[in-house]
Design a protein around this motif. Structure first.
Motif, PDB file in Angstrom:
ATOM      1  N   ILE A  86      -8.819   9.300 -17.758  1.00 13.52           N
ATOM      2  CA  ILE A  86      -9.256  10.359 -16.838  1.00 13.52           C
ATOM      3  C   ILE A  86      -8.501  11.660 -17.118  1.00 13.52           C
TER       4      ILE A  86
ATOM      5  N   VAL B 215     -10.664  10.518  -6.423  1.00 11.45           N
ATOM      6  CA  VAL B 215      -9.551  10.806  -7.345  1.00 11.45           C
ATOM      7  C   VAL B 215      -8.524  11.710  -6.661  1.00 11.45           C
TER       8      VAL B 215
ATOM      9  N   SER C 213      -6.538   9.780  -4.126  1.00 11.77           N
ATOM     10  CA  SER C 213      -5.547   8.869  -4.713  1.00 11.77           C
ATOM     11  C   SER C 213      -4.207   9.569  -4.948  1.00 11.77           C
ATOM     12  N   ASN C 214      -4.169  10.898  -4.945  1.00 17.65           N
ATOM     13  CA  ASN C 214      -2.880  11.579  -5.037  1.00 17.65           C
ATOM     14  C   ASN C 214      -2.020  11.314  -3.808  1.00 17.65           C
ATOM     15  N   TYR C 215      -2.689  11.100  -2.668  1.00 14.40           N
ATOM     16  CA  TYR C 215      -1.965  10.966  -1.401  1.00 14.40           C
ATOM     17  C   TYR C 215      -1.888   9.525  -0.914  1.00 14.40           C
ATOM     18  N   LEU C 216      -2.878   8.727  -1.307  1.00 20.63           N
ATOM     19  CA  LEU C 216      -3.021   7.379  -0.737  1.00 20.63           C
ATOM     20  C   LEU C 216      -2.898   6.315  -1.826  1.00 20.63           C
ATOM     21  N   ASP C 217      -2.925   5.067  -1.405  1.00 24.69           N
ATOM     22  CA  ASP C 217      -3.028   3.953  -2.339  1.00 24.69           C
ATOM     23  C   ASP C 217      -4.346   4.130  -3.112  1.00 24.69           C
ATOM     24  N   PRO C 218      -4.299   4.227  -4.447  1.00 22.51           N
ATOM     25  CA  PRO C 218      -5.543   4.499  -5.181  1.00 22.51           C
ATOM     26  C   PRO C 218      -6.602   3.416  -4.978  1.00 22.51           C
ATOM     27  N   VAL C 219      -7.847   3.861  -4.885  1.00 21.12           N
ATOM     28  CA  VAL C 219      -8.983   2.955  -4.713  1.00 21.12           C
ATOM     29  C   VAL C 219      -9.896   3.131  -5.923  1.00 21.12           C
ATOM     30  N   ALA C 220     -10.432   2.021  -6.432  1.00 30.42           N
ATOM     31  CA  ALA C 220     -11.277   2.084  -7.634  1.00 30.42           C
ATOM     32  C   ALA C 220     -12.453   3.036  -7.430  1.00 30.42           C
ATOM     33  N   THR C 221     -12.707   3.837  -8.440  1.00 31.67           N
ATOM     34  CA  THR C 221     -13.863   4.731  -8.392  1.00 31.67           C
ATOM     35  C   THR C 221     -14.475   4.794  -9.786  1.00 31.67           C
ATOM     36  N   LEU C 222     -15.773   5.048  -9.826  1.00 26.70           N
ATOM     37  CA  LEU C 222     -16.444   5.050 -11.127  1.00 26.70           C
ATOM     38  C   LEU C 222     -16.588   6.441 -11.701  1.00 26.70           C
TER      39      LEU C 222
ATOM     40  N   LYS D  54      -0.729   6.937 -10.957  1.00 26.88           N
ATOM     41  CA  LYS D  54      -1.952   6.585 -10.220  1.00 26.88           C
ATOM     42  C   LYS D  54      -3.197   6.809 -11.081  1.00 26.88           C
TER      43      LYS D  54
ATOM     44  N   MET E  74      -8.512   0.342 -13.098  1.00 28.72           N
ATOM     45  CA  MET E  74      -9.419  -0.173 -12.056  1.00 28.72           C
ATOM     46  C   MET E  74     -10.881   0.093 -12.428  1.00 28.72           C
ATOM     47  N   ARG E  75     -11.123   1.258 -13.048  1.00 29.33           N
ATOM     48  CA  ARG E  75     -12.498   1.577 -13.436  1.00 29.33           C
ATOM     49  C   ARG E  75     -12.980   0.621 -14.526  1.00 29.33           C
TER      50      ARG E  75
ATOM     51  N   ARG F 175       0.837  -1.212   0.000  1.00 30.44           N
ATOM     52  CA  ARG F 175       0.000   0.000   0.000  1.00 30.44           C
ATOM     53  C   ARG F 175       0.868   1.257   0.000  1.00 30.44           C
TER      54      ARG F 175
ATOM     55  N   ARG G  73       2.442   1.784  -3.391  1.00 31.82           N
ATOM     56  CA  ARG G  73       1.494   2.344  -4.377  1.00 31.82           C
ATOM     57  C   ARG G  73       1.146   3.781  -4.043  1.00 31.82           C
ATOM     58  N   ALA G  74       1.082   4.096  -2.744  1.00 29.91           N
ATOM     59  CA  ALA G  74       0.774   5.477  -2.343  1.00 29.91           C
ATOM     60  C   ALA G  74       1.881   6.428  -2.780  1.00 29.91           C
TER      61      ALA G  74
ATOM     62  N   PHE H 284       1.518  10.881  -9.366  1.00 32.44           N
ATOM     63  CA  PHE H 284       0.080  11.025  -9.605  1.00 32.44           C
ATOM     64  C   PHE H 284      -0.310  10.539 -11.014  1.00 32.44           C
TER      65      PHE H 284
ATOM     66  N   LEU I 199      -6.125   4.234 -11.942  1.00 30.63           N
ATOM     67  CA  LEU I 199      -7.569   4.496 -11.789  1.00 30.63           C
ATOM     68  C   LEU I 199      -8.322   4.142 -13.068  1.00 30.63           C
ATOM     69  N   ASP I 200      -7.711   4.465 -14.222  1.00 37.11           N
ATOM     70  CA  ASP I 200      -8.341   4.086 -15.504  1.00 37.11           C
ATOM     71  C   ASP I 200      -8.531   2.573 -15.585  1.00 37.11           C
TER      72      ASP I 200
ATOM     73  N   TRP J 177     -15.298   8.752 -18.750  1.00 35.23           N
ATOM     74  CA  TRP J 177     -15.393   9.021 -17.304  1.00 35.23           C
ATOM     75  C   TRP J 177     -16.562   9.948 -16.992  1.00 35.23           C
TER      76      TRP J 177
END
Lengths: 50, 175
Positions: B3, B28, B31-40, A27, A34-35, A16, A19-20, A24, A31-32, B84
């Motif tokens: 995106i 979104v 996710s700049n700061y943390l482990d990215p999490v899936a979002t729609l 990341k 994962m979506r 984690r 990845r953090a 950006f 996100l692309d 998106w």
């Protein structure tokens, strides 16, 4: 199969943090991807329910 | 599907005076700061302001007209940009206004993206209080470089101390 939960948790925390720390831009590509995957799962579920 | 297309469009809208300013929020931004999490979807705070001497954004029609001219279709309450869904939001109360004012530019492969800072995102999550917000808040608290003093100051100034105490109790954060 692993059952050392403390080790599993600490390995996950390392992943984690890794990845953090990604840039950006990288990341956003994650996100692309994962979506796209989330939408595939959602559509597969809908087809299964029909 | 990218995106970055949607993020670049936000800069274009600002440059052309369609919006006064913006800041990416929610998953979104986090996710700049943390482990990215899936979002729609991509959620964006918009600044209500004045452009070219006239009030703008009282009515979002100008935004949707601009986007329609660019060929981006509407889907429910979203505008879809390169696959998106983008949701434009008025900042929630004064906390949102201040978060938008203090947003920062972050580089994404040469593209500048304006996003809410970690401490404001954590405070907004505390205020929203849904389960996903609580999880995000806990992740921020564990984040390297999270400015805890700045977060505490926001919590105090926006009367979120009671909500914070509930989180401390719920997740055994004391001591």
């Amino acid at each position: 199969m692993r059952n050392d939960w403390h080790k599993i948790e600490s390995d996950k925390n390392v992943l984690r943090k890794k990845r953090a720390a990604l840039p950006f831009g990288e990341k956003l590509r994650l996100l692309d991807r994962m979506r796209e995957r989330a939408l595939l799962f959602r559509n597969a579920k809908r087809i299964k329910q029909k | 599907m990218s995106i970055k297309t949607a993020l670049a469009l936000l800069n274009e809208m600002k440059a052309q005076g369609v919006i006064a300013d913006y800041a990416v929020c929610e998953a979104v931004a986090a996710s700049n700061y943390l482990d990215p999490v899936a979002t729609l979807d991509l959620d964006v705070f918009l600044k209500m302001g004045v452009g070219h001497g006239k009030p703008i954004l009282i009515d979002p029609t100008s935004i949707f007209e601009f986007l329609a001219k660019k060929g981006h279709e509407m889907e429910g309450g979203h505008v879809v940009v390169d696959g998106w869904p983008v949701q434009f939001l008025a900042p929630p109360e004064t906390l949102g206004d201040e978060a938008l004012k203090n947003a920062v530019y972050v580089d994404a492969d040469g593209l500048s993206v304006r996003i809410i800072t970690a401490e404001y995102l954590a405070a907004i999550a505390l205020q929203a209080g849904r389960m996903k917000d609580k999880l995000r808040l806990l992740s921020f608290l564990e984040m390297d470089g999270f400015d805890r003093a700045a977060f505490d100051d926001i919590v105090r100034r926006f009367n979120l101390s009671e909500s914070w105490e509930r989180i401390v109790e719920e997740f055994h954060l004391r001591g």
